[in-house]
Write an enzyme that holds these catalytic residues in place. Structure first.
Site, PDB file in Angstrom:
ATOM      1  N   PRO A  74       7.264  -1.664   5.753  1.00 22.38           N
ATOM      2  CG  PRO A  74       5.364  -1.642   7.101  1.00 22.38           C
ATOM      3  CD  PRO A  74       6.536  -2.492   6.721  1.00 22.38           C
ATOM      4  CB  CYS A  75      10.219   2.747   5.516  1.00 25.04           C
ATOM      5  SG  CYS A  75      10.393   2.557   3.732  1.00 25.04           S
ATOM      6  CG  HIS A  76       4.588   3.063   3.065  1.00 24.40           C
ATOM      7  ND1 HIS A  76       5.160   1.818   2.858  1.00 24.40           N
ATOM      8  CD2 HIS A  76       3.265   2.849   3.296  1.00 24.40           C
ATOM      9  CE1 HIS A  76       4.214   0.894   2.947  1.00 24.40           C
ATOM     10  NE2 HIS A  76       3.057   1.493   3.217  1.00 24.40           N
TER      11      HIS A  76
END
Length: 150
Positions: free
Chosen positions: A114-116
């Site tokens: 989850p780079c978001h």
């Protein structure tokens, strides 16, 4: 390498498997391989995008430098609905915030890793997936992190 494509609220996604692990999520594509792992990935992503669980539990392998592997592990540890800053990730890894941002942008398995959930100190930062920052905002709102966006 087997891959499976699916439609999602953030665009058409293609998930790629290599030797029993998810190694990539890309936008677009039209792959139709249905291995046990790819079907599980599709099902978990459907649950994630629906009203189900925001937890995705799949074997993932990141190919790349030790730094990329470390930053992907740091991003994977951020729970749904929570965020960290590039600076926080950087301090934990002993690198600059800019390096942390570049590592986030090089994530080969977005959404699943989850780079978001990684933000700038004063803004949302960037997002390298299709739709850019609008996709990042959608994912954060979907996970219940919308309070951070106001």
């Amino acid at each position: 390498m087997p891959a499976l494509s699916m439609d999602s609220p953030v665009g058409r996604l293609t998930v790629t498997e290599t030797d029993g692990a998810i190694t990539a999520v890309d936008w677009n594509g039209n792959a139709q391989d249905e291995t046990e792992l790819l079907v599980a990935a599709r099902d978990q992503l459907h649950q994630y995008f629906g009203s189900g669980s925001h937890v995705i539990d799949l074997p993932v392998r990141v190919a790349g430098s030790t730094f990329l592997i470390e930053i992907c592990a740091a991003m994977s540890a951020i729970p749904a609905g929570e965020t960290r800053t590039y600076g926080e990730i950087a301090r934990n890894l002993g690198v600059s915030a800019q390096a942390a941002g570049q590592g986030c942008g090089a994530n080969p398995v977005p959404i699943i890793i989850p780079c978001h959930r990684v933000l700038g100190a004063r803004d949302l930062g960037g997002y390298s997936g299709a739709g850019g920052i609008e996709t990042k905002v959608w994912l954060l709102r979907h996970e219940g992190a919308a309070g951070l966006l106001i």
